[in-house]
Design an enzyme around this catalytic site. Sequence first.
Site, mmCIF file in Angstrom:
data_model
loop_
_atom_site.group_PDB
_atom_site.id
_atom_site.type_symbol
_atom_site.label_atom_id
_atom_site.label_comp_id
_atom_site.label_asym_id
_atom_site.label_seq_id
_atom_site.Cartn_x
_atom_site.Cartn_y
_atom_site.Cartn_z
ATOM 1 N N SER A 73 -19.053 10.509 23.508
ATOM 2 C CA SER A 73 -18.591 10.768 22.132
ATOM 3 C C SER A 73 -19.176 12.056 21.568
ATOM 4 O O SER A 73 -18.624 12.637 20.637
ATOM 5 C CB SER A 73 -18.919 9.578 21.226
ATOM 6 O OG SER A 73 -20.284 9.260 21.347
ATOM 7 N N CYS A 99 1.387 1.766 50.883
ATOM 8 C CA CYS A 99 2.203 0.758 51.561
ATOM 9 C C CYS A 99 3.658 1.010 51.167
ATOM 10 O O CYS A 99 3.925 1.880 50.339
ATOM 11 C CB CYS A 99 1.730 -0.654 51.180
ATOM 12 S SG CYS A 99 2.393 -1.243 49.614
ATOM 13 N N HIS A 125 -1.863 2.682 47.041
ATOM 14 C CA HIS A 125 -3.023 1.809 46.828
ATOM 15 C C HIS A 125 -4.194 2.620 46.293
ATOM 16 O O HIS A 125 -4.933 2.148 45.432
ATOM 17 C CB HIS A 125 -3.428 1.117 48.135
ATOM 18 C CG HIS A 125 -2.617 -0.093 48.437
ATOM 19 N ND1 HIS A 125 -3.169 -1.306 48.722
ATOM 20 C CD2 HIS A 125 -1.271 -0.276 48.473
ATOM 21 C CE1 HIS A 125 -2.207 -2.200 48.937
ATOM 22 N NE2 HIS A 125 -1.049 -1.594 48.793
ATOM 23 N N CYS A 127 -9.551 9.660 34.910
ATOM 24 C CA CYS A 127 -10.875 9.261 34.421
ATOM 25 C C CYS A 127 -11.746 10.483 34.124
ATOM 26 O O CYS A 127 -12.727 10.376 33.383
ATOM 27 C CB CYS A 127 -11.558 8.300 35.381
ATOM 28 S SG CYS A 127 -11.762 8.925 37.036
HETATM 29 ZN ZN LIG Z 1 0.764 -2.567 48.700
#
Ligand SMILES: [Zn+2]
Length: 195
Positions: A157, A24, A29, A151
């Site tokens: 671990s 946007c 986003h 990520c």
């Molecule tokens: Zn936005």
Amino acid sequence: MVCEKAVEVFSLISPIGEMIMKICPQGLHSLSQCDQICDTNFHPQGGQDVVLIGKESGNDNVQKHVEDCIGWLNAYFTDVRRVTYMHMPDICVARDMGSFQERVWFALAKNIGPGQTVSYGELAKMVNSPGASQAVGNAMAANPLQILVPCHRVIRSDGSLGQYARGKKNSVKNWLLEHEGLNIVKNKVATLKSI
Ligand SMILES: [Zn+2]
């Protein structure tokens, strides 16, 4: 807070296949590989420039974020250490910054750079929630900003990679970590650069 601005959707070609970006005028986003990409059809193309498929935005603010994001991704794929010194593309400000997931995402993006890894448990400690490994795993699965919120650098671990995209794109996690200079042997990080 829900963003009330118009969100535009863009497709990109990248070394890890088609990516979809939602933007946007305030910023990103989401950024993610195309849903259809999975372990059985993942064919990385090292050296592929990141380029927009289709036309540019007619909104100058949106187009600026599109170009920032493409520039950041090109740096990531061609000279990964360079992103350490770059500003992240702007993320839309209309977000729930106080939520557990947001805190996990931004702690990860801020603290764990290319070539580093962190365990789910260590990341839980970083956001002052020791023991919340499972919730951290859920936050990773819900990450809307692939690569930007890294990520793929969150592993178990014992050094094993764990899942990526709920187990659908584990080979992508492997590829990204190798791209960042880590040595993966039998689904484990062999040269673990722990924090
Ligand atoms: Zn936005």
